[in-house]
Design a protein around this motif. Structure first.
Motif, short mmCIF file in Angstrom:
data_model
loop_
_atom_site.label_atom_id
_atom_site.label_comp_id
_atom_site.label_asym_id
_atom_site.label_seq_id
_atom_site.Cartn_x
_atom_site.Cartn_y
_atom_site.Cartn_z
N GLU A 29 0.81 -1.21 0.00
CA GLU A 29 0.00 0.00 0.00
C GLU A 29 0.85 1.27 0.00
O GLU A 29 0.32 2.37 -0.12
CB GLU A 29 -0.92 0.01 1.22
N LEU A 30 2.16 1.13 0.13
CA LEU A 30 3.03 2.30 0.10
C LEU A 30 2.99 2.96 -1.27
O LEU A 30 2.83 2.30 -2.30
CB LEU A 30 4.47 1.90 0.42
N THR A 31 3.13 4.29 -1.27
CA THR A 31 3.18 5.04 -2.52
C THR A 31 4.34 6.03 -2.47
O THR A 31 4.84 6.37 -1.39
CB THR A 31 1.87 5.83 -2.75
N LYS A 32 4.73 6.50 -3.64
CA LYS A 32 5.80 7.49 -3.72
C LYS A 32 5.41 8.76 -2.97
O LYS A 32 6.22 9.36 -2.26
CB LYS A 32 6.09 7.80 -5.18
N GLU A 33 4.14 9.14 -3.09
CA GLU A 33 3.67 10.34 -2.41
C GLU A 33 3.64 10.14 -0.90
O GLU A 33 4.04 11.01 -0.12
CB GLU A 33 2.27 10.70 -2.91
N GLY A 34 3.16 8.98 -0.47
CA GLY A 34 3.09 8.69 0.96
C GLY A 34 4.46 8.64 1.61
O GLY A 34 4.62 9.01 2.77
N LEU A 35 5.45 8.18 0.85
CA LEU A 35 6.82 8.11 1.37
C LEU A 35 7.52 9.46 1.32
O LEU A 35 8.59 9.62 1.89
CB LEU A 35 7.62 7.08 0.56
N GLY A 36 6.92 10.41 0.63
CA GLY A 36 7.51 11.75 0.57
C GLY A 36 8.77 11.83 -0.26
O GLY A 36 9.66 12.64 0.02
N VAL A 37 8.88 11.02 -1.29
CA VAL A 37 10.08 11.01 -2.14
C VAL A 37 10.06 12.23 -3.05
O VAL A 37 9.09 12.49 -3.76
CB VAL A 37 10.14 9.72 -2.97
N GLN A 38 11.16 13.00 -3.02
CA GLN A 38 11.31 14.20 -3.85
C GLN A 38 12.22 13.92 -5.04
O GLN A 38 13.09 13.05 -4.98
CB GLN A 38 11.88 15.35 -3.01
N GLU A 39 12.02 14.67 -6.10
CA GLU A 39 12.77 14.43 -7.33
C GLU A 39 14.27 14.65 -7.15
O GLU A 39 15.08 14.03 -7.84
CB GLU A 39 12.24 15.33 -8.46
N ASP A 40 14.65 15.58 -6.25
CA ASP A 40 16.07 15.90 -6.11
C ASP A 40 16.76 15.05 -5.04
O ASP A 40 17.91 15.32 -4.67
CB ASP A 40 16.25 17.38 -5.78
N GLU A 41 16.10 14.00 -4.55
CA GLU A 41 16.69 13.14 -3.52
C GLU A 41 17.31 11.89 -4.14
O GLU A 41 16.76 11.31 -5.09
CB GLU A 41 15.62 12.70 -2.51
N ALA A 42 18.44 11.49 -3.61
CA ALA A 42 19.03 10.20 -3.95
C ALA A 42 18.47 9.17 -2.98
O ALA A 42 18.71 9.25 -1.78
CB ALA A 42 20.55 10.27 -3.84
N VAL A 43 17.70 8.22 -3.50
CA VAL A 43 16.93 7.30 -2.67
C VAL A 43 17.64 5.95 -2.52
O VAL A 43 18.19 5.41 -3.49
CB VAL A 43 15.52 7.08 -3.27
N ALA A 44 17.62 5.44 -1.30
CA ALA A 44 18.07 4.07 -1.02
C ALA A 44 16.97 3.37 -0.25
O ALA A 44 16.35 3.96 0.64
CB ALA A 44 19.36 4.07 -0.21
N ILE A 45 16.69 2.12 -0.61
CA ILE A 45 15.67 1.32 0.08
C ILE A 45 16.39 0.21 0.83
O ILE A 45 17.17 -0.54 0.25
CB ILE A 45 14.66 0.73 -0.91
N ASN A 46 16.10 0.12 2.12
CA ASN A 46 16.76 -0.86 2.97
C ASN A 46 15.70 -1.79 3.58
O ASN A 46 14.79 -1.34 4.26
CB ASN A 46 17.52 -0.13 4.10
N CYS A 47 15.81 -3.09 3.29
CA CYS A 47 14.85 -4.07 3.79
C CYS A 47 15.59 -5.15 4.58
O CYS A 47 16.34 -5.94 4.00
CB CYS A 47 14.09 -4.73 2.65
N ILE A 48 15.38 -5.17 5.88
CA ILE A 48 16.00 -6.20 6.72
C ILE A 48 14.89 -7.00 7.39
O ILE A 48 14.17 -6.48 8.23
CB ILE A 48 16.95 -5.59 7.75
N GLY A 49 14.76 -8.24 6.98
CA GLY A 49 13.73 -9.10 7.54
C GLY A 49 12.33 -8.62 7.26
O GLY A 49 11.39 -8.97 7.96
N ALA A 50 12.16 -7.83 6.19
CA ALA A 50 10.85 -7.21 5.91
C ALA A 50 10.08 -7.94 4.82
O ALA A 50 8.86 -8.07 4.89
CB ALA A 50 11.04 -5.75 5.52
#
Length: 441
Positions: free
Chosen positions: A254-275
């Protein structure tokens, strides 16, 4: 399973004490453990004369492996709906099991609970009760003490932290606005070392936004204090910092780009541990595609090496894999902690909930946290649909090796053996137990 095989008035309930007769009372084991672990810090002895002491130092599953044999035989009886054999084996296990005994007795105790729930079709209610009891006793101080002690005696969690942090720092090197989306339940114990590394970068200190996605209900209650401590530590390190918490529990999809608050000028990293294992099996591909839509510079995945997914509709096969994995885990705990360790008891009780969830809760009923682990090879196959693997650099590998030298002998780092494999493995006594990997679009 056909519930008419059992008559609660004159069959199963005739053989077992009250703590196994009612779903509301199953959690009495957990509650009693909380009480006794605060009572002189001493574990209780077994309630039967046939029990062995946990001071014997015998490895889990060692000797004649009576627990494994009896438990496997009982699982087969449940699969075959052999009610007479089920009654007999559950009675034997109940006489021999103890959550305070040696490793065999503990395995028997926790798997007995799951087998009883499976036989009586009471797994869902039992799991909810156990989770409720755990949540009532959960606090920031107890969680912090448990995590720090576990990290002190075992690299089980720190292995993934070091590998993931190294890959994230290298992927985001030179960027001024960083956004890490942390989908894990590690209570942010991974991030202080990363903040230190950012503070000592040669170029200008970047701005870091940390969005923590909570996927387990037991974690929600402590996130406010964790956030305050993270903000305080970032100020101390001189790192511009923003902290945000999103509670999605079991619905990462159910997560969305808008809900996560991701901005165009951000360098994004996604970290999943046991998720990812908490995501329903049928939703995993869509969650991976969601990650791809965020256009991350890197995605780091850490999962424990077990397969509770491919055999989820074959009870006996799933049981055998579950028993194999938790036997290894309990043996590791036994060799890492003192027999009187409260932290060890807490980790074992957490396992008891997971075992019930895997073995005694039907997939269709939902209502609980998914625990369908997959092996690194299986995750790699899924992730390759949207990402390409990124090999860990020599520097990161050296950092992981240096970490393992801090612990007792028996731990090792294993690199991928062929093109079909990705990531690195933490092994204990030559058995792979944790898989860590990094991916890019």
């Amino acid at each position: 399973m056909d519930i008419t095989l059992f008559s609660p008035k004159d069959t199963l309930t005739h053989f077992f004490p009250s703590h196994l007769q009612s779903n509301d009372q199953v959690a009495a084991i957990d509650m009693q453990s909380n009480s006794s672990s605060n009572n002189n810090n001493q574990p209780q002895t077994s309630h039967t004369s046939t029990s062995r002491s946990s001071d014997s130092g015998e490895a889990c599953g060692g000797g004649n492996k009576w627990a494994s044999k009896l438990l496997s035989e009982c699982a087969r009886a449940i699969s075959e709906k052999d009610s007479s054999k089920i009654h007999h084996l559950l009675w034997m296990l109940n006489e021999l099991a103890s959550p305070y005994g040696d490793c065999d007795q503990k395995l028997a105790s926790y798997f007995l609970q799951a087998l009883f729930c499976k036989a009586t079709e009471s797994g869902q209610r039992c799991f909810k009760t156990l989770t409720t009891v755990a949540e009532k006793s959960h606090s920031f101080d107890s969680a912090r003490k448990l995590i720090l002690k576990f990290q002190e005696v075992s690299p089980w969690t720190t292995f993934g932290h070091v590998a993931s942090n190294g890959a994230i720092l290298e992927a985001l090197d030179g960027e001024s606005k960083l956004h890490i989306i942390d989908i894990s339940d590690t209570l942010c114990t991974q991030w202080p070392t990363l903040l230190e590394a950012l503070a000592t970068r040669n170029d200008e200190t970047p701005r870091l936004k940390l969005t923590v996605v909570v996927t387990a209900s037991i974690v929600r209650s402590v996130m406010k204090e964790i956030g305050q401590r993270m903000e305080k530590f970032a100020r101390l390190m001189g790192v511009p910092f923003e902290f945000k918490v999103i509670s999605v529990l079991n619905h990462v999809g159910e997560l969305t780009k808008e809900g996560l608050g991701v901005q165009e000028d951000e360098a994004v990293a996604i970290n999943c541990i046991g998720a990812l294992r908490r995501v329903e099996v049928d939703e995993r591909s869509s969650v991976i595609q969601l990650f791809r839509s965020l256009n991350p510079r890197v995605v780091t995945i850490v999962e424990e090496e077990a397969d509770f997914t491919s055999s989820r509709y074959d009870f006996v096969k799933c049981f055998e894999e579950c028993l194999r994995y938790y036997t290894l885990y309990f043996e590791m705990l036994e060799e890492s902690f003192l027999p009187t360790s409260n932290e060890r008891l807490m980790l074992e009780r957490e396992c008891s909930r997971n075992i019930v969830r895997v073995l005694a809760c039907d997939e269709e009923t939902g209502g609980g946290e998914c625990e369908r682990r997959e092996r690194g090879v299986q995750w790699s196959e899924r992730l390759r649909e949207a990402f390409s693997p990124v090999g860990f650099s020599d520097d990161v590998v050296d950092d992981v090796k240096a970490l393992l030298k801090r612990y007792k002998a028996g731990w090792a780092l294993v690199l991928p053996q062929g093109d079909h494999e990705s990531g690195v493995y933490l092994t204990w006594k030559e058995e792979p137990v944790v898989w860590a990997s990094a991916w890019k679009p």
